[in-house]
Every structure is written in C-alpha cells, then in structure tokens.
Write a protein that holds these residues in place. Structure first.
Motif: not given
Length: 153
Positions: A15-21, A44-48, A23-31, A121-127
C-alpha cells in the motif's frame, strides 16, 4: 501466527509503495503540464516502484493462494490425488523460487553491488532495486512451505 503477521506487513508495504507511486506520477504530470519543467527522477522512480509492486505483489498473492490457476485436471481427481498434485506443484514452485529467484536474484544483487552500478537519475545502487527478487523468492518459499505443513497436519 507468523504467516498472518507477514501478510499484514507485506500488505502495508505494498500500500505504501502504491501510494508513493501515485504521488510520484501526479507530481510528474503536474511538473510537466503545469510547471512546464518535467522532473528528471520521476520516470525512473515510477519504474522501480512498479517493479517492487509487481514482484512483491506476486509473493503476496502467492501467500493468499489467489494466483491464477487452471483447475481442469485437479477437478477430475479424487481428494487424495488432488492433495498429492497440490504438494507436487508446491514443491516445483519452491524449487523454482529457490534457484531462480532466491539464488539467481541474490547473485544479481551481489554482482550489481560489486560492480557499483547506480541508476542514472536517482543515483541509487541498482542492487537495492534488484533486492526485491530474492526477498520475494524467500517469501514465496515461506508461503509454500507453510501451505505444505498446514495440509499435512
């Protein structure tokens, strides 16, 4: 029981992951359409997050025994043969999850960690992104072993 606690935690994580996703997509559309300046990390965040929802969701559904199944053959068998067939299928699922998801996914995590691969884009380890594969494999194995033990008792 441990299975119910894992179900609750896993359900909440999904549920948390879906909520973040969302919000992330809404921000993407708004921006993109309101601010006129698309955000560089949202795609990239939406994909992960979608990867994590899909793979962890498969483990969750496996634990709830709500996955898609074709029951043409089991419906023609007697109860004892149905139980034996379910045990065989569970063992095959356990073996697949152990070798493909847990061992193979663990190797993928290890290799990407050792090679120090980072997302563009996020510069987080792919691991971290790939870590969901062995986690999901371990969860499915746990659920299937639990099913086998519950059917025998």
């Amino acid at each position: 029981m441990l299975k119910e606690k894992i179900d609750i935690v896993l359900g909440r994580v999904l549920v948390v992951i879906m909520a973040v996703m969302v919000l992330n997509v809404l921000w993407q559309v708004f921006a993109r359409f309101v601010l006129g300046s698309p955000s560089s990390f949202t795609d990239e965040l939406a994909r992960y997050l979608m990867i994590w929802v899909g793979v962890l969701g498969a483990a969750y559904i496996s634990g709830k025994n709500m996955h898609v199944a074709i029951d043409l053959i089991p419906s023609k068998l007697n109860k004892n043969s149905q139980l034996r067939l379910k045990m065989i299928v569970s063992v095959i699922i356990i073996l697949f999850c152990f070798f493909a998801l847990f061992i193979g996914g663990g190797r993928l995590v290890y290799i990407t960690y050792t090679l120090e691969q980072y997302s563009p884009a996020l510069q987080i380890p792919l691991a971290l992104v790939y870590l969901v594969i062995p986690i999901s494999g371990a969860l499915i194995i746990f659920y299937k072993v639990s099913d086998i033990l519950n059917k025998q008792s």
